[in-house]
Design a protein around this motif. Structure first.
Motif, PDB file in Angstrom:
ATOM      1  N   ASN A  62       0.818  -1.213   0.000  1.00 33.04           N
ATOM      2  CA  ASN A  62       0.000   0.000   0.000  1.00 33.04           C
ATOM      3  C   ASN A  62       0.854   1.267   0.000  1.00 33.04           C
ATOM      4  O   ASN A  62       0.324   2.363   0.059  1.00 33.04           O
ATOM      5  CB  ASN A  62      -0.957   0.000   1.190  1.00 33.04           C
ATOM      6  N   TYR A  63       2.181   1.104  -0.018  1.00 29.24           N
ATOM      7  CA  TYR A  63       3.112   2.208  -0.248  1.00 29.24           C
ATOM      8  C   TYR A  63       3.911   1.850  -1.506  1.00 29.24           C
ATOM      9  O   TYR A  63       4.440   0.739  -1.619  1.00 29.24           O
ATOM     10  CB  TYR A  63       4.098   2.355   0.906  1.00 29.24           C
ATOM     11  N   GLY A 174      -5.323  10.177   7.884  1.00 30.60           N
ATOM     12  CA  GLY A 174      -4.865  10.551   6.558  1.00 30.60           C
ATOM     13  C   GLY A 174      -3.443  11.052   6.443  1.00 30.60           C
ATOM     14  O   GLY A 174      -2.899  11.104   5.339  1.00 30.60           O
ATOM     15  N   THR A 192       1.135   8.056   6.473  1.00 27.21           N
ATOM     16  CA  THR A 192      -0.076   7.498   5.872  1.00 27.21           C
ATOM     17  C   THR A 192      -0.609   8.359   4.736  1.00 27.21           C
ATOM     18  O   THR A 192      -1.470   7.912   3.981  1.00 27.21           O
ATOM     19  CB  THR A 192      -1.163   7.288   6.933  1.00 27.21           C
ATOM     20  N   ALA A 193      -0.102   9.579   4.611  1.00 24.63           N
ATOM     21  CA  ALA A 193      -0.464  10.400   3.454  1.00 24.63           C
ATOM     22  C   ALA A 193       0.011   9.772   2.162  1.00 24.63           C
ATOM     23  O   ALA A 193      -0.486  10.109   1.074  1.00 24.63           O
ATOM     24  CB  ALA A 193       0.114  11.804   3.606  1.00 24.63           C
ATOM     25  N   PHE A 195      -0.267   6.538   1.464  1.00 24.16           N
ATOM     26  CA  PHE A 195      -1.036   5.347   1.105  1.00 24.16           C
ATOM     27  C   PHE A 195      -1.462   5.419  -0.355  1.00 24.16           C
ATOM     28  O   PHE A 195      -1.907   6.465  -0.842  1.00 24.16           O
ATOM     29  CB  PHE A 195      -2.312   5.256   1.945  1.00 24.16           C
ATOM     30  N   THR A 197      -4.002   3.427  -1.324  1.00 24.16           N
ATOM     31  CA  THR A 197      -5.437   3.399  -1.058  1.00 24.16           C
ATOM     32  C   THR A 197      -5.656   3.844   0.382  1.00 24.16           C
ATOM     33  O   THR A 197      -5.167   3.200   1.313  1.00 24.16           O
ATOM     34  CB  THR A 197      -6.032   2.001  -1.265  1.00 24.16           C
ATOM     35  N   ALA A 198      -6.356   4.939   0.583  1.00 15.88           N
ATOM     36  CA  ALA A 198      -6.563   5.504   1.915  1.00 15.88           C
ATOM     37  C   ALA A 198      -7.581   4.688   2.701  1.00 15.88           C
ATOM     38  O   ALA A 198      -8.313   3.853   2.143  1.00 15.88           O
ATOM     39  CB  ALA A 198      -7.018   6.958   1.791  1.00 15.88           C
ATOM     40  N   VAL A 199      -7.641   4.956   4.003  1.00 13.07           N
ATOM     41  CA  VAL A 199      -8.482   4.164   4.901  1.00 13.07           C
ATOM     42  C   VAL A 199      -9.949   4.140   4.464  1.00 13.07           C
ATOM     43  O   VAL A 199     -10.563   3.054   4.435  1.00 13.07           O
ATOM     44  CB  VAL A 199      -8.335   4.651   6.356  1.00 13.07           C
ATOM     45  N   THR A 220      -3.001  -1.667   7.489  1.00 11.90           N
ATOM     46  CA  THR A 220      -3.116  -0.838   6.290  1.00 11.90           C
ATOM     47  C   THR A 220      -1.903  -0.851   5.375  1.00 11.90           C
ATOM     48  O   THR A 220      -1.893  -0.164   4.354  1.00 11.90           O
ATOM     49  CB  THR A 220      -3.407   0.614   6.704  1.00 11.90           C
TER      50      THR A 220
END
Length: 250
Positions: A62-63, A174, A192-193, A195, A197-199, A220
């Motif tokens: 996811n990164y 976010g 997490t910015a 990602f 695909t965000a949460v 995540t």
């Protein structure tokens, strides 16, 4: 709100952390909060994993930088896999790799703890289904994962999912800084910015396929910088606004 699960008289008990104290609850925090009058110094409590997971739904790659370090580009959709309930490990819990594992890796991640049954959730409504956020280490037997050609055995050995130390609500997932340290040395730094695909979209994607239950966990994804751990190592996953998850490798 900061939710914690502790051991009280040999049994798990949920509570709320207020300053340096844990105020215990009659039940779990998923529907309502009902205090039972108990209060303990946080420093004296044995912390348990703050979830009641029937499953841990994990997101691979996811990164973008992590996808590249794994030998490929990021996929165009979330790649999901499951860690079984036997993997759940406590803050300060020891992580043990069986003797046949020759490479044991850390993967620091932001985790989402679900507060109500979730199916076909729309991204705009995601917050209604989230109890809060915590730290997670997606411990991986990398050699087993590569040998098997799929991820179940390498990801789901006993104790391979430390979670904690608590769950923090009212937190924006976010743009949170994430740092993993091995024996005090920073080995992963992410946000997490970044990602793919965000949460909110993750929750929509996952619940289109499967029902999440109260206490389930979504992991995540991990940033670049994964690497090996050996017995005697100490690993820490720190996330902005949450705290530090610490575990020893034995």
């Amino acid at each position: 709100m900061k939710y914690v699960k502790i051991e009280r008289n040999g049994q798990p008990c949920w509570g709320v952390v207020k300053e340096d104290s844990v105020h215990t609850l009659k039940g779990d925090p998923y529907k309502t909060l009902e205090y039972d009058g108990g209060s303990y110094e946080l420093s004296s409590c044995k912390l348990l994993a703050p979830c009641d997971a029937t499953k841990v739904v994990c997101v691979g790659k996811n990164y973008a930088e992590h996808a590249r370090e794994m030998g490929g580009e990021a996929p165009g959709f979330p790649v999901l896999f499951i860690k079984a309930p036997n993997t759940i490990n406590a803050p300060e819990g020891a992580v043990h790799a069986p003797g046949f594992v020759s490479r044991l890796d850390y993967e620091g991640e932001l985790a989402v703890v679900v507060k109500r049954r979730a199916k076909d959730v729309k991204a705009k409504d995601f917050a209604d289904y989230v109890l809060g956020y915590t730290c997670l280490n997606d411990v991986t037997a990398r050699d087993i994962q590569q040998h098997d050609g799929q991820w179940s055995r390498g990801k789901s050995m006993d104790g391979f999912c430390p979670v904690g130390p608590w769950v923090v609500s009212e937190l924006d997932p976010g743009a949170l800084a994430l740092t993993t340290r091995l024996n005090g040395k920073t080995v992963q730094q992410g946000n997490t910015a970044d990602f793919i695909t965000a949460v909110p979209q993750l929750i929509e994607f996952i619940t289109a396929a499967m029902t999440l239950e109260p206490g389930d966990v979504i992991a995540t994804g991990t940033p670049a910088g994964i690497g090996p751990m050996v017995p005697g190592d100490a690993v820490e996953v720190e996330i902005e606004g949450i705290g530090v998850l610490k575990n020893q490798i034995i």
